[in-house]
Design a protein around this motif. Structure first.
Motif, PDB file in Angstrom:
ATOM      1  N   GLU A   1      -8.404   6.522   9.011  1.00 26.45           N
ATOM      2  CA  GLU A   1      -9.100   7.329  10.052  1.00 26.45           C
ATOM      3  C   GLU A   1     -10.505   8.008   9.725  1.00 26.45           C
ATOM      4  O   GLU A   1     -11.264   7.992  10.418  1.00 26.45           O
ATOM      5  N   GLN A   2     -10.518   7.870   8.280  1.00 29.34           N
ATOM      6  CA  GLN A   2     -11.739   8.522   7.681  1.00 29.34           C
ATOM      7  C   GLN A   2     -12.637   7.506   7.743  1.00 29.34           C
ATOM      8  O   GLN A   2     -14.066   7.785   8.023  1.00 29.34           O
ATOM      9  N   ILE A   3     -12.425   6.096   7.558  1.00 28.29           N
ATOM     10  CA  ILE A   3     -13.234   5.046   7.605  1.00 28.29           C
ATOM     11  C   ILE A   3     -13.791   4.979   9.006  1.00 28.29           C
ATOM     12  O   ILE A   3     -14.860   4.768   9.133  1.00 28.29           O
ATOM     13  N   VAL A   4     -12.814   4.985   9.982  1.00 22.29           N
ATOM     14  CA  VAL A   4     -13.391   4.994  11.235  1.00 22.29           C
ATOM     15  C   VAL A   4     -14.267   6.055  11.600  1.00 22.29           C
ATOM     16  O   VAL A   4     -15.255   5.651  12.412  1.00 22.29           O
TER      17      VAL A   4
ATOM     18  N   TYR B   1      -0.016   1.039   1.568  1.00 23.25           N
ATOM     19  CA  TYR B   1      -1.262   0.435   1.214  1.00 23.25           C
ATOM     20  C   TYR B   1      -2.106  -0.386   2.393  1.00 23.25           C
ATOM     21  O   TYR B   1      -2.825  -0.849   2.509  1.00 23.25           O
ATOM     22  N   SER B   2      -1.130  -0.095   3.526  1.00 28.56           N
ATOM     23  CA  SER B   2      -1.677  -0.740   4.748  1.00 28.56           C
ATOM     24  C   SER B   2      -2.389   0.173   5.954  1.00 28.56           C
ATOM     25  O   SER B   2      -2.913  -0.387   6.723  1.00 28.56           O
TER      26      SER B   2
ATOM     27  N   THR C   1       1.673  -7.635   1.095  1.00 25.79           N
ATOM     28  CA  THR C   1       1.292  -8.723   1.493  1.00 25.79           C
ATOM     29  C   THR C   1       0.060  -8.544   2.707  1.00 25.79           C
ATOM     30  O   THR C   1      -0.372  -9.614   3.252  1.00 25.79           O
ATOM     31  N   ASP C   2      -0.236  -7.215   2.651  1.00 23.54           N
ATOM     32  CA  ASP C   2      -1.105  -7.149   3.927  1.00 23.54           C
ATOM     33  C   ASP C   2      -2.747  -7.505   3.252  1.00 23.54           C
ATOM     34  O   ASP C   2      -2.991  -7.631   2.106  1.00 23.54           O
ATOM     35  N   ASN C   3      -3.648  -7.429   4.314  1.00 22.77           N
ATOM     36  CA  ASN C   3      -4.849  -7.419   4.014  1.00 22.77           C
ATOM     37  C   ASN C   3      -5.880  -6.697   4.975  1.00 22.77           C
ATOM     38  O   ASN C   3      -5.596  -7.200   6.029  1.00 22.77           O
ATOM     39  N   PRO C   4      -6.947  -5.871   4.771  1.00 16.39           N
ATOM     40  CA  PRO C   4      -7.031  -5.384   3.270  1.00 16.39           C
ATOM     41  C   PRO C   4      -6.097  -4.556   2.880  1.00 16.39           C
ATOM     42  O   PRO C   4      -5.224  -4.058   3.766  1.00 16.39           O
ATOM     43  N   LEU C   5      -6.159  -4.243   1.449  1.00 12.70           N
ATOM     44  CA  LEU C   5      -4.981  -3.125   1.140  1.00 12.70           C
ATOM     45  C   LEU C   5      -6.010  -1.826   0.757  1.00 12.70           C
ATOM     46  O   LEU C   5      -7.057  -2.126   0.355  1.00 12.70           O
ATOM     47  N   ILE C   6      -5.292  -0.636   0.783  1.00 13.70           N
ATOM     48  CA  ILE C   6      -6.101   0.585   0.974  1.00 13.70           C
ATOM     49  C   ILE C   6      -5.529   1.279  -0.460  1.00 13.70           C
ATOM     50  O   ILE C   6      -4.248   1.400  -0.678  1.00 13.70           O
ATOM     51  N   PHE C   7      -6.566   1.409  -1.266  1.00 12.23           N
ATOM     52  CA  PHE C   7      -6.092   2.210  -2.668  1.00 12.23           C
ATOM     53  C   PHE C   7      -6.893   3.448  -2.857  1.00 12.23           C
ATOM     54  O   PHE C   7      -7.941   3.797  -2.079  1.00 12.23           O
ATOM     55  N   ASP C   8      -6.540   4.571  -3.602  1.00 11.79           N
ATOM     56  CA  ASP C   8      -7.227   5.609  -3.844  1.00 11.79           C
ATOM     57  C   ASP C   8      -7.528   6.360  -2.640  1.00 11.79           C
ATOM     58  O   ASP C   8      -8.653   6.770  -2.693  1.00 11.79           O
ATOM     59  N   ASP C   9      -6.690   6.608  -2.073  1.00 14.91           N
ATOM     60  CA  ASP C   9      -6.862   7.296  -0.554  1.00 14.91           C
ATOM     61  C   ASP C   9      -8.261   6.885   0.066  1.00 14.91           C
ATOM     62  O   ASP C   9      -8.680   7.691   0.529  1.00 14.91           O
ATOM     63  N   GLY C  10      -8.215   5.329   0.099  1.00 22.78           N
ATOM     64  CA  GLY C  10      -9.525   5.034   0.987  1.00 22.78           C
ATOM     65  C   GLY C  10     -10.912   4.749   0.033  1.00 22.78           C
ATOM     66  O   GLY C  10     -11.541   4.201   0.807  1.00 22.78           O
ATOM     67  N   GLY C  11     -10.642   5.455  -1.431  1.00 26.98           N
ATOM     68  CA  GLY C  11     -11.774   5.092  -1.922  1.00 26.98           C
ATOM     69  C   GLY C  11     -12.064   3.666  -2.285  1.00 26.98           C
ATOM     70  O   GLY C  11     -13.129   3.337  -2.789  1.00 26.98           O
TER      71      GLY C  11
ATOM     72  N   VAL D   1     -10.970  -0.234  -0.657  1.00 28.49           N
ATOM     73  CA  VAL D   1     -10.314  -0.859   0.407  1.00 28.49           C
ATOM     74  C   VAL D   1     -10.775  -2.497  -0.070  1.00 28.49           C
ATOM     75  O   VAL D   1     -12.148  -2.687  -0.145  1.00 28.49           O
ATOM     76  N   ILE D   2      -9.944  -3.165  -0.516  1.00 27.17           N
ATOM     77  CA  ILE D   2     -10.308  -4.642  -0.753  1.00 27.17           C
ATOM     78  C   ILE D   2      -9.499  -5.577   0.057  1.00 27.17           C
ATOM     79  O   ILE D   2      -8.274  -5.667   0.346  1.00 27.17           O
ATOM     80  N   SER D   3     -10.470  -6.736   0.404  1.00 24.57           N
ATOM     81  CA  SER D   3     -10.187  -7.788   1.189  1.00 24.57           C
ATOM     82  C   SER D   3      -9.576  -8.861  -0.003  1.00 24.57           C
ATOM     83  O   SER D   3     -10.521  -9.251  -0.427  1.00 24.57           O
ATOM     84  N   GLY D   4      -8.533  -9.069  -0.104  1.00 28.22           N
ATOM     85  CA  GLY D   4      -7.863  -9.932  -0.951  1.00 28.22           C
ATOM     86  C   GLY D   4      -7.121 -11.240  -0.145  1.00 28.22           C
ATOM     87  O   GLY D   4      -7.260 -11.369   0.957  1.00 28.22           O
ATOM     88  N   GLY D   5      -6.020 -11.688  -0.891  1.00 26.17           N
ATOM     89  CA  GLY D   5      -5.323 -12.689  -0.570  1.00 26.17           C
ATOM     90  C   GLY D   5      -3.763 -12.673  -0.898  1.00 26.17           C
ATOM     91  O   GLY D   5      -3.104 -13.906  -0.998  1.00 26.17           O
ATOM     92  N   ASN D   6      -3.080 -11.340  -0.685  1.00 22.78           N
ATOM     93  CA  ASN D   6      -1.906 -11.417  -1.158  1.00 22.78           C
ATOM     94  C   ASN D   6      -0.904 -11.988   0.151  1.00 22.78           C
ATOM     95  O   ASN D   6       0.180 -12.031  -0.119  1.00 22.78           O
TER      96      ASN D   6
END
Length: 501
Positions: A42-45, A110-111, A308-318, A320-325
């Protein structure tokens, strides 16, 4: 009740949910993690940051930014457009397993989904509402997009479900049970479909059934040993310890336990010096299948508790990584391996069936017929077993070695893991029928030898199995017998536990 933590789901938990109707809930710690990751989205939005899957298009459209007022429409369009599955439906158990596994993955925090999304998945599980999910259409990377989109359709009140044994549109089902669909918000549509839960759910159910069948295979092979006066020396512990594979040692020990008081088995030199490989090498071949099952179980347990989601959210949104899980390669390999190992378990069974019915290989009535010549007996049962194991050789061709690019080459390598999982399940179903045939033939053979001379454990199996398939006193429609025996093996837990040693 099974409490999901995102980290600790076991096969015992999953089996309790799928086969015994145990309910599912969420841990308090997970609820906090879910809320925290949702606040990050929500903060990102609110800040207008451009983050894949939250306010962008998908796949090749990842560079297209979406206006904030269109975010809900974006998520709905994603689910509708990606629900492209075709073919027969996954079983209710696999459909339910997908919901459990997806909820467990989202519970890791993480989702970025709302708690309501996870709770709705668990409500569907607990109320035994099964989304109608076509089996075909997944490439096994970018997640199981097509099948999981059919699951997500139900969350938004679309698609179809099976409820109380009846297939119906989701809206009608919700009206019956008092549920309301969700309106998906930023990232939630992608979070529901970007994962490996179709292949992992199929693989987990396949593993549960493969493990049960592998124990049954040893017991049925023990009855065959009695029907053919098999030589027990080949199961001596020293032989298997000398090689060193634990699974081989354990298989031989179970066989000795099943047959410990049998008066139908023999020792080397009593009737013949040695048996054919399909009897003498049961610990080596069956044991190798157990080795594979151990590997498969290990990989599935990891994936059942994986993000296995993408992207994954870490550090309370600090971060956000688009990976390949979402890439299913680990499960793709495991499923191909499972199909091969179970196919081989069927191959050796079919060879034992041949030894039971072929008058050139035993001293029993030809084809176990009650009136050889006038009645064909088990002749065509061996044909069926041969057909099934031959089909398995085709199904066991590895799916994981193939890859076809998609999404305008953005997704240029895929796993085909869901195809591998589906094939493994088909192989297991075929192998179960092969063992049903071996069981029918072995039961007939021990009757001819004298059931009063059977071992205690195999005698118990004989008595239970004869309630399912009666003695062959005359030719009849054996298809019914084979299917009844296979279904009994599928649902029967009594003869799958290690009660021999």
């Amino acid at each position: 009740m099974v409490i999901l933590t995102g980290e600790t789901l076991t096969f015992q938990d999953l089996e309790a949910i799928l086969y015994s109707g145990v309910k599912v809930g969420l841990s308090k710690a997970c609820i906090e993690k879910i809320h925290a990751s949702r606040r990050a989205v929500e903060q990102i939005v609110n800040e207008g940051r451009t983050v894949y899957g939250i306010n962008t298009g998908f796949g090749k459209f990842s560079d297209v930014q979406i206006d904030v007022q269109n975010v809900e429409e974006l998520q709905r369009n994603l689910i509708l457009s990606h629900a492209c599955g075709v073919g027969p439906l996954f079983s209710n158990k696999i459909s339910q397993a997908m919901m459990v596994l997806r909820a467990n993955a989202l519970a890791k925090g993480y989702s970025g989904v709302r708690l309501e999304v996870v709770e709705m998945l668990l409500e569907l599980v607990n109320k035994e509402v099964y989304p109608c999910i076509p089996q075909q259409g997944s490439l096994g990377a970018s997640g199981d997009l097509a099948p999981l989109s059919h699951l997500a359709l139900v969350v938004i009140g679309e698609g179809e479900v099976v409820y109380n044994g009846e297939r119906m549109v989701t809206k009608d089902c919700f009206a019956q049970i008092g549920m309301k669909p969700l309106v998906l918000q930023a990232k939630e549509g992608l979070a529901l479909i970007n994962g490996t839960q179709a292949m992992t759910a199929t693989g987990a159910v396949a593993y549960i059934e493969a493990e049960r069948l592998s124990y049954q295979a040893e017991l049925i092979a023990s009855v065959t040993m009695e029907g053919l006066n098999g030589i027990m020396d080949a199961f001596d512990a020293d032989v298997h310890i000398a090689r060193g594979y634990p699974e081989q040692v354990e298989t031989a020990a179970r066989m000795r336990g099943y047959l410990k008081d049998s008066k139908l088995t023999t020792v080397q030199g009593e009737l013949r010096v040695q048996d054919a490989y399909s009897m003498r090498c049961i610990p080596q071949v069956h044991g190798a299948t157990w080795q594979t099952l151990s590997y498969v179980k290990e990989k599935l347990l990891i994936e059942m508790n994986a993000a296995t989601d993408n992207p994954l959210i870490f550090d309370d949104g600090g971060k956000v990584i688009s990976g390949g899980n979402f890439h299913g390669q680990p499960i793709a390999f495991a499923m191909d391996f499972l199909a091969i190992a179970m196919a081989e378990l069927g191959n050796i069974s079919e060879r034992r069936v041949e030894r039971l019915v072929n008058p050139q290989l035993n001293d029993l009535p030809p084809f176990l017929s009650p009136s050889p010549g006038l009645q064909s007996g088990a002749m065509i049962m061996q044909y069926v077993a041969a057909s099934l194991v031959s089909e398995n050789k085709t199904l066991a061709h590895p799916a994981s070695v193939d890859s076809i690019p998609s999404s305008a080459n953005q997704e240029d390598h895929v796993s085909m893991g869901t195809i591998g999982a589906r094939h493994a399940m088909q192989v297991i179903e075929n192998v179960r029928r092969v063992y049903a045939i071996e069981a029918i033939c072995a039961l007939q053979a021990v009757e001819i030898r004298g059931i009063e001379r059977m071992a205690s454990i195999t005698s118990d199996f004989y008595e239970a199995a004869r309630e399912i398939v009666p003695t062959i006193r005359a030719d009849r429609v054996f298809s019914t017998d084979m299917e009844r025996m296979a279904e009994w093996l599928r649902i029967n837990k009594e003869h799958t536990v290690n009660n021999a040693v």
